[in-house]
Design an enzyme around this catalytic site. Structure first.
Site, PDB file in Angstrom:
ATOM      1  N   GLU A  37       1.949   1.655  -3.541  1.00 54.47           N
ATOM      2  CA  GLU A  37       1.015   2.065  -4.215  1.00 54.47           C
ATOM      3  C   GLU A  37       0.834   3.476  -4.058  1.00 54.47           C
ATOM      4  O   GLU A  37       0.390   4.409  -4.876  1.00 54.47           O
ATOM      5  CB  GLU A  37      -0.186   1.226  -3.691  1.00 54.47           C
ATOM      6  CG  GLU A  37      -1.606   1.660  -4.528  1.00 54.47           C
ATOM      7  CD  GLU A  37      -2.728   1.072  -4.058  1.00 54.47           C
ATOM      8  OE1 GLU A  37      -3.835   0.482  -4.948  1.00 54.47           O
ATOM      9  OE2 GLU A  37      -2.895   0.693  -2.971  1.00 54.47           O
ATOM     10  N   ARG A  74       0.805  -1.305  -0.058  1.00 49.41           N
ATOM     11  CA  ARG A  74      -0.046  -0.142  -0.048  1.00 49.41           C
ATOM     12  C   ARG A  74       0.921   1.201   0.038  1.00 49.41           C
ATOM     13  O   ARG A  74       0.606   2.103  -0.713  1.00 49.41           O
ATOM     14  CB  ARG A  74      -1.046   0.003   1.114  1.00 49.41           C
ATOM     15  CG  ARG A  74      -2.161  -1.091   0.906  1.00 49.41           C
ATOM     16  CD  ARG A  74      -2.955  -0.840  -0.246  1.00 49.41           C
ATOM     17  NE  ARG A  74      -4.112  -1.840  -0.164  1.00 49.41           N
ATOM     18  CZ  ARG A  74      -4.122  -2.505  -1.230  1.00 49.41           C
ATOM     19  NH1 ARG A  74      -3.395  -2.556  -2.436  1.00 49.41           N
ATOM     20  NH2 ARG A  74      -4.919  -3.533  -1.140  1.00 49.41           N
ATOM     21  N   SER A 111      15.654  15.038   0.825  1.00 52.00           N
ATOM     22  CA  SER A 111      16.801  14.146   1.225  1.00 52.00           C
ATOM     23  C   SER A 111      16.097  12.959   1.980  1.00 52.00           C
ATOM     24  O   SER A 111      15.304  12.985   2.747  1.00 52.00           O
ATOM     25  CB  SER A 111      17.425  14.979   2.058  1.00 52.00           C
ATOM     26  OG  SER A 111      18.783  14.256   2.501  1.00 52.00           O
TER      27      SER A 111
END
Length: 155
Positions: free
Chosen positions: A99, A96, A122
């Site tokens: 995703e 997830r 960074s």
């Protein structure tokens, strides 16, 4: 003294196995260990999973706290090689997050660069917090990613 199959220093994978085994056998949580050692639970977990290094003082404190020997502390101090599987992860929680970046990565890039200019966030000068927000409709996960902006240079 635990050693690796080459007979010298312990690697990060062996270190992680020992740390996680000790944590589980003692019934500890990353939050508890971090609170007792006065460090961030996110940093502690990352170091113990082999993705960050600890100072010698931090490493000794972690190893002592978990009842592990100096080979674990030495492995905690070693600089990690940050390599992860390049395949799409299958663990539901990790997937997830993957995703989220897949769906919103370009959006985040556009918004960040519109606000800051051409550059990156960074992952070295960086901190992260994970918080739980209780909600009657279902508890919420709050991830805070805080990284220094690094502009690209022209020459």
């Amino acid at each position: 003294m635990p050693i690796n199959f080459l007979g010298d220093i312990m690697n990060k994978l062996e270190m992680t196995d020992l740390i996680v085994s000790s944590k589980i056998s003692k019934g500890l949580s990353w939050e508890t260990i971090a609170k007792d050692l006065k460090v961030s639970p996110v940093w502690l977990t990352s170091a113990c999973l082999g993705m960050n290094s600890a100072t010698p003082k931090q490493a000794k404190a972690i190893a002592d706290y978990l009842g592990l020997d100096d080979t674990v502390a030495e492995a905690l101090v070693a600089f990690p090689t940050k390599i992860w599987d390049q395949a799409v992860p299958t663990d539901p929680l990790v997937y997830r997050l993957y995703e989220v970046v897949g769906v919103y990565g370009d959006t985040l890039k556009e918004v960040i660069q519109e606000k800051f200019g051409d550059g990156i966030m960074s992952a070295i000068d960086f901190s992260m917090e994970v918080d739980k927000i209780e909600d009657p409709k279902g508890d919420r996960v709050l991830l805070t990613l805080n990284g220094k902006f690094l502009p690209y240079k022209s020459w």
